[in-house]
Design a protein around this motif. Structure first.
Motif, PDB file in Angstrom:
ATOM      1  N   LEU A  89       0.841  -1.207   0.000  1.00 28.39           N
ATOM      2  CA  LEU A  89       0.000   0.000   0.000  1.00 28.39           C
ATOM      3  C   LEU A  89       0.877   1.257   0.000  1.00 28.39           C
ATOM      4  N   ASN A  90       1.987   1.191   0.739  1.00 24.57           N
ATOM      5  CA  ASN A  90       2.918   2.333   0.738  1.00 24.57           C
ATOM      6  C   ASN A  90       3.566   2.516  -0.630  1.00 24.57           C
ATOM      7  N   ARG A  91       3.896   1.399  -1.269  1.00 27.91           N
ATOM      8  CA  ARG A  91       4.499   1.446  -2.594  1.00 27.91           C
ATOM      9  C   ARG A  91       3.514   2.066  -3.596  1.00 27.91           C
ATOM     10  N   LEU A  92       2.250   1.654  -3.470  1.00 32.05           N
ATOM     11  CA  LEU A  92       1.192   2.175  -4.336  1.00 32.05           C
ATOM     12  C   LEU A  92       1.058   3.694  -4.162  1.00 32.05           C
ATOM     13  N   ALA A  93       1.126   4.120  -2.908  1.00 29.30           N
ATOM     14  CA  ALA A  93       1.019   5.554  -2.604  1.00 29.30           C
ATOM     15  C   ALA A  93       2.182   6.320  -3.232  1.00 29.30           C
ATOM     16  N   MET A  94       3.388   5.745  -3.123  1.00 29.27           N
ATOM     17  CA  MET A  94       4.578   6.377  -3.700  1.00 29.27           C
ATOM     18  C   MET A  94       4.440   6.510  -5.207  1.00 29.27           C
ATOM     19  N   ASN A  95       3.988   5.439  -5.841  1.00 33.17           N
ATOM     20  CA  ASN A  95       3.817   5.432  -7.296  1.00 33.17           C
ATOM     21  C   ASN A  95       2.791   6.477  -7.738  1.00 33.17           C
ATOM     22  N   GLU A  96       1.662   6.532  -7.042  1.00 36.10           N
ATOM     23  CA  GLU A  96       0.620   7.486  -7.439  1.00 36.10           C
ATOM     24  C   GLU A  96       1.052   8.919  -7.162  1.00 36.10           C
ATOM     25  N   ALA A  97       1.724   9.127  -6.050  1.00 35.48           N
ATOM     26  CA  ALA A  97       2.189  10.487  -5.739  1.00 35.48           C
ATOM     27  C   ALA A  97       3.119  10.968  -6.852  1.00 35.48           C
ATOM     28  N   ALA A  98       4.047  10.107  -7.282  1.00 38.26           N
ATOM     29  CA  ALA A  98       4.973  10.477  -8.355  1.00 38.26           C
ATOM     30  C   ALA A  98       4.215  10.685  -9.669  1.00 38.26           C
ATOM     31  N   SER A  99       3.196   9.864  -9.901  1.00 38.41           N
ATOM     32  CA  SER A  99       2.364   9.989 -11.093  1.00 38.41           C
ATOM     33  C   SER A  99       1.654  11.349 -11.125  1.00 38.41           C
ATOM     34  N   GLY A 104       1.488  17.511 -12.689  1.00 38.63           N
ATOM     35  CA  GLY A 104       1.496  18.878 -12.155  1.00 38.63           C
ATOM     36  C   GLY A 104       0.744  19.086 -10.846  1.00 38.63           C
ATOM     37  N   ILE A 105       0.269  17.992 -10.231  1.00 46.68           N
ATOM     38  CA  ILE A 105      -0.470  18.157  -8.973  1.00 46.68           C
ATOM     39  C   ILE A 105       0.515  18.419  -7.828  1.00 46.68           C
ATOM     40  N   THR A 106       0.203  19.398  -6.998  1.00 47.65           N
ATOM     41  CA  THR A 106       1.013  19.691  -5.814  1.00 47.65           C
ATOM     42  C   THR A 106       0.114  19.653  -4.576  1.00 47.65           C
ATOM     43  N   LYS A 107       0.712  19.877  -3.423  1.00 49.19           N
ATOM     44  CA  LYS A 107      -0.094  19.827  -2.199  1.00 49.19           C
ATOM     45  C   LYS A 107      -1.088  20.982  -2.110  1.00 49.19           C
ATOM     46  N   LEU A 108      -0.940  21.955  -3.017  1.00 52.96           N
ATOM     47  CA  LEU A 108      -1.886  23.078  -3.025  1.00 52.96           C
ATOM     48  C   LEU A 108      -3.186  22.718  -3.752  1.00 52.96           C
ATOM     49  N   ASP A 109      -3.155  21.591  -4.473  1.00 54.99           N
ATOM     50  CA  ASP A 109      -4.336  21.222  -5.276  1.00 54.99           C
ATOM     51  C   ASP A 109      -5.359  20.424  -4.489  1.00 54.99           C
ATOM     52  N   LYS A 110      -6.619  20.508  -4.997  1.00 53.30           N
ATOM     53  CA  LYS A 110      -7.690  19.651  -4.492  1.00 53.30           C
ATOM     54  C   LYS A 110      -8.164  18.811  -5.666  1.00 53.30           C
ATOM     55  N   LEU A 131      -2.631  10.912  -3.257  1.00 46.23           N
ATOM     56  CA  LEU A 131      -2.919  12.312  -2.924  1.00 46.23           C
ATOM     57  C   LEU A 131      -2.541  12.604  -1.477  1.00 46.23           C
ATOM     58  N   ARG A 132      -2.829  11.619  -0.610  1.00 48.70           N
ATOM     59  CA  ARG A 132      -2.507  11.778   0.800  1.00 48.70           C
ATOM     60  C   ARG A 132      -0.999  11.914   0.988  1.00 48.70           C
ATOM     61  N   LYS A 133      -0.257  11.081   0.253  1.00 45.08           N
ATOM     62  CA  LYS A 133       1.215  11.120   0.306  1.00 45.08           C
ATOM     63  C   LYS A 133       1.731  12.485  -0.151  1.00 45.08           C
ATOM     64  N   LEU A 134       1.103  13.024  -1.213  1.00 51.00           N
ATOM     65  CA  LEU A 134       1.505  14.332  -1.748  1.00 51.00           C
ATOM     66  C   LEU A 134       1.111  15.467  -0.815  1.00 51.00           C
TER      67      LEU A 134
END
Ligand SMILES: [Zn+2]
Length: 410
Positions: A89-99, A104-110, A131-134
């Motif tokens: 699940l952590n690996r999945l989060a890392m992959n999606e955050a990088a994706s 162009g998504i940053t922590k400022l986005d919703k 998104l949570r990771k980001l």
């Protein structure tokens, strides 16, 4: 560097997966003898059928470590069970955050997630975790419910939306019918999943063009599957889906198992790295696509994948011409005035492929459509008129997470 990670994953699979222990035993392969990519290619590919039939043999962790139980989409055949532990699940989060970062998504986005988070699917959960990771904001509306989607857009003002492209069209249509000022809402870009948005040469396909003509937002395509446990996403240059090479090793093979050249169509075979619960070595996805290893305009090195043009098993041979469903869908989408269609492939009496296009009874430009198909495909399929309601039911079968346009009856 990459080879070491691949070797490490192979070592892990051999120590923990009964399936790969058996493969090595049967093929008389030895981990100690695996010292290069060339050796690695001696390992036979793992098929979807093996994953289905020997499902439990792939599990490489104790049962109590498993947290999430999911199934594949089952686009072809029955859904296959898949399992994830904390590490996965952590690996999945890392992959999606990088994706998401690529798009162009940053922590400022919703971000409005309009794909389902439940129903045993991996994707929605992966988006949320990414998104949570980001540190970005998530709004979990899930699938369908256009009224709730628009209400959420105006309530929370998301900047991105994650959606199946044909659902974006539905949202636009709903907004138009209900006087919603969608052109001036907060959404600036869409992350599109499930259906291709671009042709093999990275241009918007007819679906992509249609969305773009109706709604002025950026469109990013992303490609993923449960088995790969990895998403491939476009950057702002939209020149193919970037491969995160620290998380997955990709090979694009011809039907004899040889690597194809850049720009040529082949089957994507993957070895996801750092996966613990269900490690897969050389998993044959069945997805046919092209690739490039050139540096992207964004400056990133590494491989980029073109849009999936079909599944290996979906190849259609018609009077000596090879076609994939996406070719036919593209040609039909380009034809103005044809809103709805279903493509059916079956076997004729001597075992050859026959192609039928089902169109609504109300459609009147039959001769023009035939000429258009002949020009685009080099062959003329049979065209059959159907009741529109029946077509609609075929296109949106109960329980399917995306429209079904292609029926393979072979
Ligand atoms: Zn790029």
């Amino acid at each position: 560097m990459h080879w070491q990670e691949l070797q490490q994953q192979l070592k892990y699979a051999l120590e923990n997966s009964r399936f790969y222990q058996d493969v090595f035993k049967k093929q008389a392969l030895y981990l100690e003898a695996m010292s290069s990519y060339k050796d690695f290619r001696k390992i036979p590919v793992t098929t979807k059928e093996q994953l289905q039939q020997q499902n439990c043999d792939f599990i490489a962790v104790p049962q109590e470590e498993i947290i999430d139980h999911v199934t594949t989409s089952g686009t072809l055949g029955k859904p296959v069970s898949f399992y994830l532990n904390e590490h996965d699940l952590n690996r999945l989060a890392m992959n999606e955050a990088a994706s998401f970062k690529l798009a162009g998504i940053t922590k400022l986005d919703k971000v409005l997630i309009t794909t389902t988070l439940d129903r045993r699917f991996m994707a929605g959960m992966a988006y949320f975790l990414g998104l949570r990771k980001l540190g970005a904001g998530a709004i979990r509306t899930g699938g369908g419910l256009p009224a709730l989607q628009w209400e959420s857009v105006f309530r929370f003002k998301p900047t991105y939306i994650i959606a199946v492209p044909s659902f974006l069209l539905k949202l636009i249509q709903y907004a138009q019918e209900n006087g919603i000022d969608y052109q001036n809402c907060s959404i600036q870009a869409a992350i599109c999943i499930g259906e291709p948005l671009r042709t093999s040469d990275f241009k918007l396909n007819s679906l992509g063009k249609k969305i773009s003509s109706l709604w002025d937002i950026k469109l990013f395509s992303t490609y993923a599957s449960t088995e790969m446990a990895t998403a491939f996403t476009e950057c702002e240059h939209h020149q193919g889906n970037h491969v995160q090479e620290d998380l997955i090793y990709t090979e694009i093979l011809d039907q004899d198992g040889n690597h194809v050249a850049e720009g040529e169509v082949g089957e994507l075979v993957v070895t996801p790295l750092k996966v613990k619960t269900m490690p897969l070595i050389r998993f044959a996805t069945g997805d046919m696509l092209t690739y490039t290893d050139q540096t992207c305009a964004c400056g990133r090195n590494g491989r980029r994948l073109g849009s999936v043009i079909g599944r290996r098993q979906q190849k259609i041979k018609l009077k000596g011409v090879s076609l994939y469903p996406q070719h036919i869908i593209e040609i039909l989408n380009e034809f103005n005035g044809l809103q709805n269609f279903i493509i059916e492939v079956s076997l004729d009496q001597i075992g050859g492929d026959t192609l039928q296009i089902l169109i609504p009874e109300s459609f009147s430009e039959l001769d023009v459509l035939k000429k258009h198909l002949k020009a685009g495909l080099n062959v003329t399929p049979e065209i059959i008129s159907k009741d529109s309601k029946e077509l609609q039911q075929l296109k949106f079968p109960a329980g399917s997470r995306k429209p079904k346009i292609f029926y393979d009856l072979r």
